[in-house]
Enzyme design. Structure first.
Site, PDB file in Angstrom:
ATOM      1  CB  CYS A   2     -43.903  -3.653  44.226  1.00 34.05           C
ATOM      2  SG  CYS A   2     -43.743  -3.770  46.027  1.00 34.05           S
ATOM      3  CD  GLU A 105     -40.077   2.751  42.420  1.00 36.29           C
ATOM      4  OE1 GLU A 105     -38.859   2.597  42.156  1.00 36.29           O
ATOM      5  OE2 GLU A 105     -40.939   1.878  42.232  1.00 36.29           O
TER       6      GLU A 105
END
Length: 231
Positions: A2, A105
């Site tokens: 992340c 992402e």
């Protein structure tokens, strides 16, 4: 992993109603939270009571000689967090909630550029990443309060983008994650992947690619000519 996330949708009153952050902590809409930024978190005091804090994203262990290691430690793997020296003490004693409503992402397209996706809960709800925090004291009196986000194996919805994803705690697991007396076995039970059916993914435009930019168009839909199929 992340590396960027959001706290963009709710107004401050909604955040305060959902998490025990108190009234003194500033709550701002964030569209592109990046490593090194201050992030909204819930930690606990010496008596184990929850409190709101702003922590710098990128863990600096209390024993580190210099504070510049933090940007290398924005994530910690659930598989090794209880054993690695950099995270072991924080896992035992300094766990936190990091407040968010989505994360990003990227996937490389056949044409070459990377396409960003914003990933949140399908119901649009606020959530908390499982985090760890630490306090670092410098010789010059400098104090840093920093944090890291735990990651786990990606669920089937996110795996086509990346093999890792941040741990999104179930709402009824948040207080248990903060519980000072929780055993390591109990903590590991809380660190599973989000149900794939509970995840919502959508492609967004290129504004988010600049980690220094934090405007609402980070969440703008991808241009029509770049709209990729969702796997």
């Amino acid at each position: 992993m992340c590396g960027r996330y959001t706290l963009a949708a709710p107004n401050p009153a909604e955040v305060r109603g959902r998490f025990p952050i108190g009234e003194s902590i500033e709550v701002r809409r964030r569209y592109n939270v990046a490593p090194g930024d201050e992030v909204l978190a819930v930690t606990t005091d010496k008596e184990g009571r929850p409190r709101g804090e702003l922590l710098r994203w990128g863990l600096v262990p209390s024993w580190a000689k210099r504070p510049d290691s933090g940007l290398k430690m924005i994530n910690a793997r659930v598989e090794t967090v209880a054993e690695r020296p950099a995270y072991r003490r924080a896992f035992e004693r300094y766990r936190c909630l990091i407040v968010a409503d989505g994360f990003y992402e990227w996937r490389r397209l056949p044409s070459g550029p990377k396409q960003a996706f914003h990933i949140g809960r399908a119901d649009g709800a606020l959530f908390a990443f499982a985090g760890l925090w630490s306090i670092w004291h410098g010789e010059d009196g400098q104090t840093l309060r920093t944090c890291t986000i735990l990651t786990t194996v990606a669920n089937s919805a996110i795996a086509p983008l990346h093999d890792r994803m941040p741990v999104i705690l179930a709402p009824d697991a948040e207080s248990a994650w903060l519980e000072p007396a929780a055993s390591a076995a109990r903590l590991r039970q809380l660190l599973g992947s989000l149900d794939p059916a509970a995840a919502a993914l959508r492609p967004v435009g290129p504004a988010v690619n600049d980690a220094r930019y934090d405007g609402p168009d980070c969440l703008a839909p991808a241009p029509d000519e770049r709209q990729p199929a969702l796997f």
